[in-house]
Each structure stands twice: as C-alpha cells, then as structure tokens.
Design a protein around this motif. Structure first.
Motif, mmCIF file in Angstrom:
data_model
loop_
_atom_site.group_PDB
_atom_site.id
_atom_site.type_symbol
_atom_site.label_atom_id
_atom_site.label_comp_id
_atom_site.label_asym_id
_atom_site.label_seq_id
_atom_site.Cartn_x
_atom_site.Cartn_y
_atom_site.Cartn_z
ATOM 1 N N ARG A 140 0.823 -1.209 0.000
ATOM 2 C CA ARG A 140 0.000 0.000 0.000
ATOM 3 C C ARG A 140 0.859 1.263 0.000
ATOM 4 N N HIS A 141 1.973 1.222 0.701
ATOM 5 C CA HIS A 141 2.868 2.380 0.717
ATOM 6 C C HIS A 141 3.415 2.653 -0.688
ATOM 7 N N LEU A 142 3.808 1.602 -1.387
ATOM 8 C CA LEU A 142 4.334 1.770 -2.737
ATOM 9 C C LEU A 142 3.249 2.271 -3.693
ATOM 10 N N ALA B 68 9.849 1.825 -6.814
ATOM 11 C CA ALA B 68 9.398 3.179 -6.515
ATOM 12 C C ALA B 68 10.333 4.199 -7.161
ATOM 13 N N GLU B 69 9.737 5.260 -7.696
ATOM 14 C CA GLU B 69 10.464 6.428 -8.215
ATOM 15 C C GLU B 69 9.661 7.684 -7.857
ATOM 16 N N PRO C 137 2.582 12.407 6.174
ATOM 17 C CA PRO C 137 2.850 11.429 7.243
ATOM 18 C C PRO C 137 3.821 10.328 6.834
ATOM 19 N N ASP C 138 3.995 10.076 5.527
ATOM 20 C CA ASP C 138 4.919 9.027 5.071
ATOM 21 C C ASP C 138 6.317 9.560 4.802
ATOM 22 N N ALA C 139 6.577 10.829 5.086
ATOM 23 C CA ALA C 139 7.867 11.441 4.755
ATOM 24 C C ALA C 139 9.027 10.639 5.332
ATOM 25 N N GLY C 140 9.991 10.326 4.458
ATOM 26 C CA GLY C 140 11.199 9.633 4.886
ATOM 27 C C GLY C 140 11.087 8.131 4.988
ATOM 28 N N VAL C 141 9.881 7.576 4.857
ATOM 29 C CA VAL C 141 9.712 6.125 4.952
ATOM 30 C C VAL C 141 10.086 5.490 3.614
#
Length: 419
Positions: free
Chosen positions: A166-168, A233-234, A242-246
């Motif tokens: 889901r993050h990708l 991911a690109e 909220p996902d910054a840096g993950v």
C-alpha cells in the motif's frame, strides 16, 4: 576487506532537483490523460507498438519457467504436508472473497474472474502504460469495491507485506502529483483479477499489478506461493506528509550492502562481476532499455538465467546468515507460517545459491544484485530516471523482483495445469 558499517541512508529530498518542469517534453501535454488515453497514445508510437507486439507474442509461449540452463529441475520444492503453524490463511482469504462477491455486480464479477489456467496470469506488467486490461481497475470502481478487493490482498499477505504494498501504491500517486499526471499514476491505478474458483480444496489465486507494484499469489489448500513479485518506486520515498522519509524497500538495499561488505577481497572479486552499473564491459544486450540490469521482469517467464558470482558453499556461516537475511526480506509478503516454510525450502538449496553483484559497495554509488538458487531468483536494482530526469541510475529509484524458478511462478507446481 570492505568497511563494515551501517549504510548511510539517502536524504528524502535527493530526488527534488530531477522533477521535470511542466514544459519539459517528457511530461508536456500529458496532465489531462487517463490511463486508457495515455496507453492509446503511447501504443500508437511504432517503437512502443513493436515492444508491445513482442511482449504479447512472448505471453503466448507455453510456460516453462525460469531456469539456469533451459531445463527445469524437478523435486527442488517442498510440496509435502504442511504443519499446522505453517498453513496458508485460507479461511481469511475465503472470507475476503465473500466480501468481494457481496460488493460487486454480476457483470463486475464476470470481468474480475478467469479460469485457473488462463494465459492472463502471465500478462502482468509494471510500466504505467496499460498493456493488458485484466480484471477490474481499482480507480474505475467505487471506493467501497476497491477496499473489498484490497481486502483479499490484506487477508493473503503478512501485515508487513500489505503495508509495504500500500505504501508503494501511495508513492505511485506521489509521483503522479510531482509530474502532474494523476490520471495515469495514482494510488488506485492498478488492476486486480481472480483466477480459479475460490474454495477450500482447489487451487486459486489473484494478481494485483500496475506501475511499480505487481503481486501474483496462489493458494491450494494449506499451501501458498507468492511470485512473481515486482516492487519498486520512483522516488523511493516522499518528503512530505505522514509518510515522509519512509522507504519501504530500504531493508533490501541495507541488507544487500551488509552482505556484500561481509565478503573478503577474494570473495568480493568473484561476486562483483562488474564494477559499475553501466560498466563498458557489460556484454551486448545485458543492459535493457527498460529493465536495465533486471533479468526476470515482466514477460520473462521462460528466461534462461545462468548462475554466476559467488556460491554460498564458499561463504562463512556469518556470510550465509547475511544471504538468508536478504532472502527472508524478499519473502516478507508471505504470512509468518508460509514464510517459515519458504525459508526452510531456501536453506535446503543453500549449497547451490549464488550472489551476483554489479556496481558500487559504498554509501553513494548505485548497484544491482541477484541471489539465485534452484528455488529463488531475487533481484535488486537502482535505475535511471523514467519520469524524473536523472540520466544515470540513482539510489532513489529502486526496482526489485522475486521469481520462483524451475516452474513454480504463479504457484504452478501446486496446480500442475498447462497454461
């Protein structure tokens, strides 16, 4: 011996200088496209049309599976009885299917489902160009229907694996925002399809695919298989929200570097077959214009990939531990029980497992690696910009691949039909 230290993580904003301006020919005029109009425009180009023709032709070839020498090896997978603690989450998966049936129309269910032996299994692809229109496209159904479809993904994968997927998908949406192409790249620009008749005693499965996320999963009673899998991911992380840096693929990078840095000079000389990701010594054809150094990408189901590099039989116990840590991470989409069974299967083939490395071993240079055995092909690669403008491979554009060689991609050895 290479220095042994924790790899330095790239800064989350390293990709920012490579965002194309709105009038850059790379993206100019594309902001109004949908996925379907974009595909129509791209596939009308002679070069892309020819690539698509070749891919369709390959997809029609009888399935053999990836091999090391063109001849599938038999008996390398453990297909025997499953311990209770290692069973597939079949009950949860079937419950998720009930939710899909409840929230789809008869027409949608018909569009969603295919026979187990359908050739559509093998037509997944990771580019943003829509080549095959399998099942239902998540952005074209209601949010509720989208969630129940993804509910089957959640029921199948580990919590860790589902979170990464889901993050990708969200990172794909972030890229669409960066280059103003949200109609082509967004968190729901993916296709989902079911194969076979979901039941407790028959083989059946699903695939989810789109830009940078492609997962094929099959369950047959207590057993399951997940592969092929493409995750990329690109850029490989966002620097806002909220996902910054993950960086969901960071463990594969970090564990790979820890592995290569554990080798002695002579071992490194064997494992590191080329010193640069674009080494002029690379043989003709080894660097693919789209897959770069990857060998097991989309439409490569029958590829012959010879073993090369350093064999695990020539590693210390500590180094073999690093190798197994890499393969454990590549198995992270599996729930805990099937993952444990999978790692036992991997260990049984350790004496025939090889590490191949191309590129740098420091904290800056991009690299590629492949871990290959009779039961796994795991690839990691840093790529040049496709939608960002970096001309050379960079650590913020990552592709990874997992294959089950010798005929087990798509869980084929659990159902044994000929596609």
């Amino acid at each position: 011996m290479p220095a042994r230290h924790e790899p330095k993580l790239p800064h989350a904003s390293e990709f920012r200088p490579f965002i194309p301006v709105r009038d850059d020919p790379l993206v100019a005029g594309l902001h109004e496209h949908s996925a379907r109009s974009f595909a129509e425009a791209r596939l009308s180009h002679p070069v892309m049309a020819e690539v698509a023709r070749q891919w369709r032709e390959i997809a029609r070839e009888p399935f053999v599976g990836i091999t090391a020498d063109g001849h599938p090896r038999h008996g390398v997978y453990d297909l025997g009885p499953v311990a209770a603690a290692e069973r597939a989450p079949l009950t949860e998966m079937l419950h998720a299917v009930e939710g899909i049936i409840k929230h789809t129309t008869p027409e949608q269910w018909q569009q969603l489902t295919y026979p187990l032996d359908s050739s559509r299994w093998r037509t997944w692809s990771n580019p943003e160009v829509l080549l095959f229109d399998n099942g239902l496209r998540l952005e074209e159904v209601s949010e509720e229907t989208c969630e129940v479809l993804l509910g089957l993904v959640r029921a199948t994968l580990s919590a860790e694996g589902y979170k990464a997927v889901r993050h990708l998908m969200r990172l794909n949406g972030f890229l669409g925002e960066l280059i103003d192409m949200p109609g082509v790249m967004n968190p729901r620009s993916y296709h989902f399809a079911l194969f076979g008749d979901p039941s407790a005693d028959q083989a059946w499965g699903w695939h989810l695919y789109g830009h940078h996320v492609c997962v094929n999963a099959l369950v047959a009673g207590d057993r399951m298989a997940i592969g092929p899998v493409f995750l990329g991911a690109e850029p490989d992380c966002t620097d806002v929200g909220p996902d910054a840096g993950v960086r969901p693929l960071e463990p594969r990078e970090r564990l790979g570097l820890a592995f290569i840095r554990s080798l002695g000079p002579q071992q490194l000389a064997v494992a590191r077959v080329y010193h640069d990701v674009r080494d002029p010594k690379l043989p003709e054809g080894r660097l693919h214009p789209a897959d770069e150094r990857h060998l097991g990408g989309a439409f490569q189901d029958n590829r012959v990939i010879p073993y090369e590099g350093l064999c695990a039989a020539d590693m210390t116990d500590e180094q073999q531990g690093h190798l197994l840590a890499v393969l454990d991470e590549f198995s992270s989409l599996l729930p805990a029980g099937p993952r444990a069974a999978r790692l036992r299967e991997v260990r049984a083939q350790l004496a025939e497992t090889y590490l191949t490395w191309i590129g740098g071993v420091d904290d800056e240079q991009p690299f590629y690696y492949r871990v290959q055995s009779p039961v796994v092909v795991a690839e990691f690669d840093h790529h040049a910009g496709m939608w960002l403008t970096n001309p050379d491979p960079a650590r913020f554009h990552t592709h990874t691949l997992l294959r089950l060689p010798n005929g087990h991609d798509y869980g084929r050895l659990l159902w044994g039909a000929d596609a």
